[in-house]
Design a protein around this motif. Structure first.
Motif, mmCIF file in Angstrom:
data_model
loop_
_atom_site.group_PDB
_atom_site.id
_atom_site.type_symbol
_atom_site.label_atom_id
_atom_site.label_comp_id
_atom_site.label_asym_id
_atom_site.label_seq_id
_atom_site.Cartn_x
_atom_site.Cartn_y
_atom_site.Cartn_z
ATOM 1 N N LYS A 106 0.831 -1.245 0.035
ATOM 2 C CA LYS A 106 -0.016 0.029 0.120
ATOM 3 C C LYS A 106 0.827 1.341 -0.029
ATOM 4 C CE LYS A 106 -3.992 -0.157 1.031
ATOM 5 N NZ LYS A 106 -5.486 0.193 0.015
ATOM 6 N N HIS A 137 5.217 2.852 10.243
ATOM 7 C CA HIS A 137 3.850 2.422 10.248
ATOM 8 C C HIS A 137 3.161 2.191 11.724
ATOM 9 C CE1 HIS A 137 -0.064 0.071 9.828
ATOM 10 N NE2 HIS A 137 -0.193 1.038 8.566
ATOM 11 N N LYS A 141 0.557 4.517 13.941
ATOM 12 C CA LYS A 141 -0.620 4.044 14.207
ATOM 13 C C LYS A 141 -1.039 3.853 15.800
ATOM 14 C CE LYS A 141 -4.138 1.190 11.723
ATOM 15 N NZ LYS A 141 -4.258 0.205 10.596
ATOM 16 N N LEU A 144 -2.034 7.109 17.077
ATOM 17 C CA LEU A 144 -3.321 7.457 16.880
ATOM 18 C C LEU A 144 -4.346 6.830 17.712
ATOM 19 C CD1 LEU A 144 -3.765 8.063 13.163
ATOM 20 C CD2 LEU A 144 -4.341 9.708 14.996
ATOM 21 N N ALA A 295 -10.131 12.600 9.078
ATOM 22 C CA ALA A 295 -11.175 12.620 9.955
ATOM 23 C C ALA A 295 -12.332 13.686 9.416
ATOM 24 C CB ALA A 295 -10.924 12.864 11.401
ATOM 25 N N GLY A 298 -13.373 13.111 5.841
ATOM 26 C CA GLY A 298 -14.209 11.699 5.763
ATOM 27 C C GLY A 298 -15.466 12.365 6.164
ATOM 28 N N TRP A 429 -16.213 0.032 4.169
ATOM 29 C CA TRP A 429 -15.892 1.489 4.114
ATOM 30 C C TRP A 429 -14.376 1.801 4.770
ATOM 31 C CZ3 TRP A 429 -14.707 4.477 7.963
ATOM 32 C CH2 TRP A 429 -15.087 4.191 9.278
ATOM 33 N N ASN A 442 -2.456 -3.981 9.884
ATOM 34 C CA ASN A 442 -3.103 -3.865 8.550
ATOM 35 C C ASN A 442 -3.353 -2.576 8.057
ATOM 36 O OD1 ASN A 442 -5.415 -2.658 9.949
ATOM 37 N ND2 ASN A 442 -6.372 -4.714 10.312
ATOM 38 N N LYS A 443 -3.931 -2.271 7.300
ATOM 39 C CA LYS A 443 -4.324 -0.795 6.475
ATOM 40 C C LYS A 443 -5.666 -0.432 7.062
ATOM 41 C CE LYS A 443 -1.870 1.768 4.492
ATOM 42 N NZ LYS A 443 -1.477 3.100 4.987
ATOM 43 N N CYS A 445 -8.825 1.659 8.590
ATOM 44 C CA CYS A 445 -8.998 2.935 9.052
ATOM 45 C C CYS A 445 -8.728 3.007 10.583
ATOM 46 C CB CYS A 445 -10.450 3.676 8.915
ATOM 47 S SG CYS A 445 -10.603 5.053 9.564
ATOM 48 N N VAL A 451 -15.753 6.637 13.752
ATOM 49 C CA VAL A 451 -16.543 7.265 12.834
ATOM 50 C C VAL A 451 -17.936 6.456 12.876
ATOM 51 C CG1 VAL A 451 -16.975 6.933 10.232
ATOM 52 C CG2 VAL A 451 -14.649 7.376 11.042
HETATM 53 C C1 HEM Z 1 -7.173 4.783 6.390
HETATM 54 C C2 HEM Z 1 -11.764 6.134 5.586
HETATM 55 C C3 HEM Z 1 -12.159 8.736 9.511
HETATM 56 C C4 HEM Z 1 -7.589 7.774 10.581
HETATM 57 C C5 HEM Z 1 -8.553 4.901 5.857
HETATM 58 C C6 HEM Z 1 -8.965 4.288 4.812
HETATM 59 C C7 HEM Z 1 -10.007 4.643 4.487
HETATM 60 C C8 HEM Z 1 -10.616 5.677 5.648
HETATM 61 C C9 HEM Z 1 -11.088 4.041 3.105
HETATM 62 C C10 HEM Z 1 -7.807 3.424 3.906
HETATM 63 C C11 HEM Z 1 -7.290 4.142 2.691
HETATM 64 C C12 HEM Z 1 -6.289 3.417 2.020
HETATM 65 O O1 HEM Z 1 -5.285 3.007 2.310
HETATM 66 O O2 HEM Z 1 -6.987 2.729 0.810
HETATM 67 C C13 HEM Z 1 -12.153 7.001 6.414
HETATM 68 C C14 HEM Z 1 -13.535 7.689 6.537
HETATM 69 C C15 HEM Z 1 -13.704 8.587 7.702
HETATM 70 C C16 HEM Z 1 -12.414 8.234 8.301
HETATM 71 C C17 HEM Z 1 -14.518 7.553 5.374
HETATM 72 C C18 HEM Z 1 -14.632 9.358 8.209
HETATM 73 C C19 HEM Z 1 -15.973 9.302 7.767
HETATM 74 C C20 HEM Z 1 -10.973 8.599 10.085
HETATM 75 C C21 HEM Z 1 -10.672 9.174 11.449
HETATM 76 C C22 HEM Z 1 -9.484 8.883 11.723
HETATM 77 C C23 HEM Z 1 -8.716 8.196 10.667
HETATM 78 C C24 HEM Z 1 -11.695 9.805 12.454
HETATM 79 C C25 HEM Z 1 -8.439 9.215 13.003
HETATM 80 C C26 HEM Z 1 -8.662 10.137 13.783
HETATM 81 C C27 HEM Z 1 -7.013 7.002 9.501
HETATM 82 C C28 HEM Z 1 -5.530 6.440 9.458
HETATM 83 C C29 HEM Z 1 -5.604 5.748 8.386
HETATM 84 C C30 HEM Z 1 -6.990 5.539 7.686
HETATM 85 C C31 HEM Z 1 -4.583 6.946 10.150
HETATM 86 C C32 HEM Z 1 -4.324 4.913 7.699
HETATM 87 C C33 HEM Z 1 -4.138 3.577 8.563
HETATM 88 C C34 HEM Z 1 -2.998 2.800 8.253
HETATM 89 O O3 HEM Z 1 -1.871 3.435 7.342
HETATM 90 O O4 HEM Z 1 -2.867 1.746 8.726
HETATM 91 N N1 HEM Z 1 -9.564 5.712 6.315
HETATM 92 N N2 HEM Z 1 -11.433 7.462 7.535
HETATM 93 N N3 HEM Z 1 -9.733 7.746 9.577
HETATM 94 N N4 HEM Z 1 -7.883 6.381 8.586
HETATM 95 FE FE1 HEM Z 1 -9.670 6.775 8.145
#
Ligand code: HEM
Length: 492
Positions: A106, A137, A141, A144, A295, A298, A429, A442-443, A445, A451
């Protein structure tokens, strides 16, 4: 075990057909083509954004080649992205291969075939761009997870407070002008809520003042411009957004204000970063990215989407939601919402999952094959070579009629009960099944549970205050534009 052939089994809203054993599927060469260099990608970019539109672009090619796994170009293409060629995964069977970090890498794929300049993120490749195999990574994470768990008890009270202000503003807007823009009000509320609940700071009390949401949307435009449409005349927009990168220098001052706000407001998390072995500056820019891009970005898509789908549904659904929310709140005492009371609202929970299924807020996912392997659709197996780029279009995976009955419809109670619960593994999602947790390896969210909680709270607050509401819907750069035209005060 005997497997019912998918073509015979008829899925209902809550009853998916069992998949056939994949080893029995025929091996097929991945169909599709990329067209001539430069001309092919350019032609396809126009089709994707303008002449066909994203869904029709993908659907028409899938139909033409009679396959849900196929080769095609995705925008922006050259010169921003040197190589637009991908293997598209357009069904619920093949899509989950993107979650298997043993099979796909990724690294630098968060935004697809191009990566925004790191000068937009303080010179750092932030967590979203890191593969779990990279050394920072897991610590990032972990930081967070620490942030979210250490501020846990502030989430519900701060949401209640900011949403009450938001609904008051919306009511005032409707009585003054006949309608009120939900998106603008929810952006302001979302940013205030995130800062107050996660950082313990009200941006209004700082140098940032009310400018947060505006700055973030501009900064996101500089990152996602190559894959966005703003509704400008096609040629102008294509030249301005999809052919060249907007110069990061034009948003630097704004970004520095945002980063300064986090540097000053996130003290305890930054101290924790030191203990985990992450430098203070890397932590600052990662916090900016997670709170503002992941955040806030999203929620900017999800909250209007939720109001749109529930708003379009019948007044009968509104009545059922109001009854559920109020009876749980009453028995909890004090009209209060708590983690436990929100857990006891099956219809609210299901409606939130259904919204995340029918309109996944982040629709595109990418992963690069780490080695040769086979990927299966419902009907065939396909060979993927190491180094090839896989592109999953999530709306087609989560609206796959071979898994979900009435797949295109918003069925609010789809996930209620035991049978409904079994479907949750197909709700992805968060870049992984809803039945699985985000981990350091893992990757998925990092904010997955946060959320879902926020979305449940929005519905609960809405139906504690109102019996029903009316909306008008349009489109916006990232998602839906929703105007409220009435809010009917609670009558029972
Ligand atoms: C990763 C969606 C809110 C932190 C992701 C990914 C998606 C996603 C689809 C994966 C992207 C990919 O690699 O293809 C969303 C949506 C949100 C939301 C729709 C709100 C409606 C948040 C919030 C946080 C957050 C509130 C933290 C405060 C992260 C982080 C990753 C991630 C750090 C990367 C994870 C990793 O590298 O292992 N999110 N997210 N997201 N999201 Fe969210």
């Amino acid at each position: 075990k005997f497997a019912v052939p998918a073509a015979i089994a008829k899925p209902t809203a809550s009853n998916p057909s069992p998949p056939p054993p994949t080893t029995l599927l025929p091996l097929r060469k991945i169909p599709g083509d990329y067209g001539p260099p430069l001309l092919g990608p350019l032609r396809d970019r126009f089709a994707y954004f303008y002449t066909e539109g994203r869904d029709a672009y993908l659907r028409s090619r899938s139909n033409r080649h009679r396959s849900t796994v196929l080769r095609l170009n995705v925008p922006p293409g050259p010169p921003i992205a040197a190589d637009p060629r991908v293997i598209a995964l357009l069904d619920a069977a093949s899509f989950p291969v993107l979650f298997d970090t043993d099979l796909v890498e990724k690294k630098d794929l968060f935004t697809g075939t191009f990566m925004p300049s790191v000068s937009l993120t303080g010179g750092y490749r932030t967590l979203s761009y890191l593969d779990p195999s990279e050394p920072n990574h897991a610590p990032l994470k972990k930081l967070l997870f620490h942030l979210l768990s250490s501020r846990h008890q502030h989430v519900i009270p701060e949401f209640r407070r900011t949403s009450a202000v938001m609904f008051d503003t919306l009511e005032a807007g409707i009585s003054a002008k006949g309608s009120a823009d939900f998106g603008a009000a929810s952006d302001k509320a979302a940013f205030d809520f995130l800062c107050r609940s996660l950082l313990g700071t009200d941006p209004a009390d700082t140098e940032l003042g009310p400018d947060g949401p505006k700055i973030i949307m501009k900064w996101i435009l500089f990152q996602l411009g190559p894959i966005m449409t703003l509704g400008l005349p096609n040629l102008v927009e294509d030249l301005l957004l999809h052919s060249v990168r907007l110069p990061p220098a034009l948003v630097r001052k704004d970004y520095d204000r945002l980063a300064g706000f986090f540097r000053r407001s996130a003290g305890p998390v930054l101290d924790e970063a030191g203990r985990i072995g992450v430098s203070r500056e890397e932590a600052v820019h990662n916090l900016v990215f997670s709170v503002c891009f992941n955040a806030f970005g999203g929620m900017n898509i999800l909250l209007p989407s939720l109001v749109k789908w529930v708003g379009r549904a019948s007044a009968r659904l509104h009545g059922r939601l109001a009854e559920e929310v109020r009876s749980v709140a009453r028995s909890a005492g004090g009209g209060g919402l708590s983690m436990r009371s929100l857990e006891s609202m099956p219809l609210v929970k299901s409606a939130v999952y259904e919204c995340l299924r029918v309109e996944p807020p982040v629709p595109l996912q990418f992963g690069r094959a780490k080695r040769d392997f086979e990927v299966s659709s419902h009907d065939a197996r396909y060979e993927v070579r190491a180094g090839e780029l896989l592109f999953g279009y999530q709306p087609f995976a989560t609206k796959d009629a071979r898994v979900f009955g009435r797949a295109e419809e918003f069925v609010a109670d789809r996930f209620v009960g035991e049978e409904g619960g079994r479907l949750l593994r197909h709700v992805v999602w968060s870049n992984g099944p809803e039945t699985q947790a985000a981990t350091l390896s893992n990757k998925q969210c990092a904010g997955k549970d946060f959320v879902v909680l926020v979305a449940r709270m929005l519905l609960a607050e809405l139906f504690l205050r109102y019996d029903s509401f009316d909306i008008e819907v349009g489109t916006s750069a990232l998602g839906s534009s929703v105007k409220l035209t009435s809010l009917k005060r609670a009558s029972f």
